[in-house]
Design an enzyme around this catalytic site. Structure first.
Site, PDB file in Angstrom:
ATOM      1  N   ARG A  10     -10.033 -11.832   2.323  1.00 48.35           N
ATOM      2  CA  ARG A  10     -10.844 -12.944   1.817  1.00 48.35           C
ATOM      3  C   ARG A  10     -10.084 -14.260   1.919  1.00 48.35           C
ATOM      4  NH1 ARG A  10     -11.397  -9.809  -3.798  1.00 48.35           N
ATOM      5  NH2 ARG A  10     -11.185  -8.100  -2.320  1.00 48.35           N
ATOM      6  N   LYS A  41       0.838  -1.197   0.000  1.00 49.02           N
ATOM      7  CA  LYS A  41       0.000   0.000   0.000  1.00 49.02           C
ATOM      8  C   LYS A  41       0.878   1.253   0.000  1.00 49.02           C
ATOM      9  CE  LYS A  41      -3.855  -1.969   2.679  1.00 49.02           C
ATOM     10  NZ  LYS A  41      -4.944  -1.741   1.720  1.00 49.02           N
TER      11      LYS A  41
END
Ligand code: BES
Ligand code: MN
Ligand code: ZN
Length: 493
Positions: free
Chosen positions: A344, A270
């Site tokens: 996920r 990020k």
């Protein structure tokens, strides 16, 4: 914060709050004051353009013997069916008084006939809004230090104490969730998360089971372990069980939380700007343990299991790479297109394990799963993705009643197809479009036949950049009141 309910105003010094509906005669609400004080309060309210809108405050000082008493008139507005009104009133009062120099707040409900439940809700809002975490401040100037210690609610009527018992259990859960969310990632990592959960929950009679890396490897949790492999912090799977139903064999409600204790993105790293926010990427897991704390504290008559998938997502020589293919515990293979779509991956194995272990009818996962969720719904509603209409209605209803609001989002084959991979059973990241929905479709591939399932994407709800009605800037505790209510309304009757 000490809370009590009384029939009469106490002796001694305190700030006095008097709620007023928009149609009330001010004089009727100020009985017990002399003429001069009543006039002063009325004029001061006018001068501040006080129009009794819900949770607005007019402040006056009136003379009380040889000293001055702070008097707060607080508007109730005109909507008597506003679900969250009383919580907001309590919250507005403590927001105003927390660092004011006052140590005691008395809220006088005499003659309003609101009842004990409303009084308890006011106390709930007052205590929720007063929560703060000053552990790491070694220097706090005197005026920034909280002074308020006690709240007395007068004239609440029947049932206030009993209603407060229930509410304060929920507050215990919310406070614990906020604490976990607020702590930085050098303090809360998978093992320390487990230790802290143990410390809070074991004394309440919650059964705890913890899986370490070796146990997870034996079970084939390749998706979760792939995320964890770049971190020096070992992953953990934490399972908490509260068996409060009269039938101990009754199938539990299973709650699954994303517990990424820090999300750098991994090799798909990020940007630096704002990355510190990713300390709260364990907000789903924190809401799950907070809910179990609330349920166990109030001895809820339901069987509920919480499962937390705890990992840290780091870039490293050992970290997983984009393009890697992992095999999940379900047997399905996943092409890891983007190592930042890690939530996920860890949830998929936690969900498979939870279903094999507990055979639930209902499974609800909570996760700060996608930035796209914040783009669609902002900070007002969490996204709800659900394979069962009745469950969706029950959850949305609990959301409205607690203020932890949910908005149902669509799913379907067209979205699901977007997660197909040319080389494995699925990929973990697709196009940007509909990013929260395709993430939910990915998770649905791990839900067993017949299991009622909801996925709550709480990315926009865990942390607040500005103060709200029931929280200061920072951790909100989102999800605890919601799930507590969902359990109370649907599994304790
Ligand atoms: N934890 C983030 C989602 C997030 C972002 C939560 C901002 C709260 C605030 C999640 O792991 C993530 O990085 N998701 C990616 C998915 C993408 C790579 C498919 C995202 O949303 O960009
Ligand atoms: Mn991520
Ligand atoms: Zn994440």
């Amino acid at each position: 914060m000490k809370v009590s309910f009384a029939a009469q105003r106490p002796e001694g010094s305190y700030a006095l709050a008097i709620p007023v509906w928009d149609e009330d005669m001010l004089a009727d609400r100020l009985t017990g004051f002399d003429e001069a004080s009543r006039t002063l309060a009325a004029r001061a309210a006018d001068a501040q353009r006080f129009e009794r809108e819900a949770a607005t405050i007019a402040e006056t000082f009136i003379s009380e013997g040889d000293s001055a008493r702070r008097l707060l008139l607080i508007g109730l507005g005109g909507k008597r069916d506003d679900e969250a009104l009383y919580e907001k009133i309590g919250g507005a009062l403590t927001a105003k008084l927390l660092c004011s120099g006052e140590t005691r707040l008395v809220i006088d409900l005499a003659n309003l006939s609101l009842g004990g439940a409303a009084a308890a809700r006011m106390a709930f809002g007052a205590v929720a809004r007063a929560w703060r975490y000053d552990l790491y401040r070694t220097k706090l100037n005197t005026k920034a230090k909280p002074t308020l210690e006690e709240i007395v609610i007068v004239g609440g009527g029947e049932g206030a104490d009993e209603a407060w018992n229930q509410k304060s259990a929920v507050l215990d859960g919310i406070s614990f969730t906020r604490e976990l969310v607020t702590e930085p990632a050098n303090i809360i990592y998978p093992e320390s998360f487990v230790d802290r959960a143990r410390k809070h929950l074991e004394p309440l009679g919650v059964e705890i089971e913890v899986l370490d890396e070796d146990q997870m490897r034996k079970l084939g949790m390749g998706a979760l372990l792939g995320v964890a492999q770049g971190s020096v912090q070992a992953p953990r799977l934490l399972a908490l069980r509260w068996n409060g139903a009269s039938d101990p064999g009754k199938k539990p409600v299973v709650l699954v939380g994303k517990g990424v204790t820090f999300d750098t993105g991994g090799i798909s790293i990020k940007p630096a700007q704002g990355m510190e926010a990713m300390k709260w990427d364990m907000g789903g897991a924190a809401a799950v343990v907070g809910t179990l704390k609330a349920l166990a504290t109030r001895k809820a008559k339901a069987n509920v299991v919480g499962v937390c998938a705890l990992v840290e997502n780091m870039p490293d020589g050992k970290a997983q790479r984009p393009g890697d293919i992992v095999t999940s515990m379900s047997g399905q293979t996943i092409e890891v297109i983007n190592t930042d779509a890690e939530g996920r991956l860890v949830l998929s194995d936690a969900m498979t394990w939870a279903q094999r272990q507990y055979k639930p009818e209902v499974m609800i996962d909570l996760a700060t799963l996608t930035g796209a969720m914040i783009i669609s719904l902002g900070h007002e509603f969490a996204g709800m993705f659900c394979n069962n209409d009745d469950l969706a209605v029950q959850l949305a209803d609990a959301g409205l009643k607690t203020g932890d609001k949910l908005w149902r989002m669509p799913m379907g084959d067209a979205y699901n197809k977007m997660m197909d991979s040319p080389i494995a059973d699925m990929k973990n990241a697709g196009a940007r479009e509909g990013g929260s929905i395709t993430a939910a479709c990915f998770l649905e591939r791990f839900v067993d036949e017949g299991v009622k399932w909801a996925h709550l994407d709480i990315a926009g709800m865990v942390w607040a950049d500005k103060p709200g009605a029931l929280w200061d800037k920072g951790a909100t505790g989102f999800g605890v009141a919601l799930l507590d209510r969902f359990v109370a309304d649907n599994y304790e009757k």
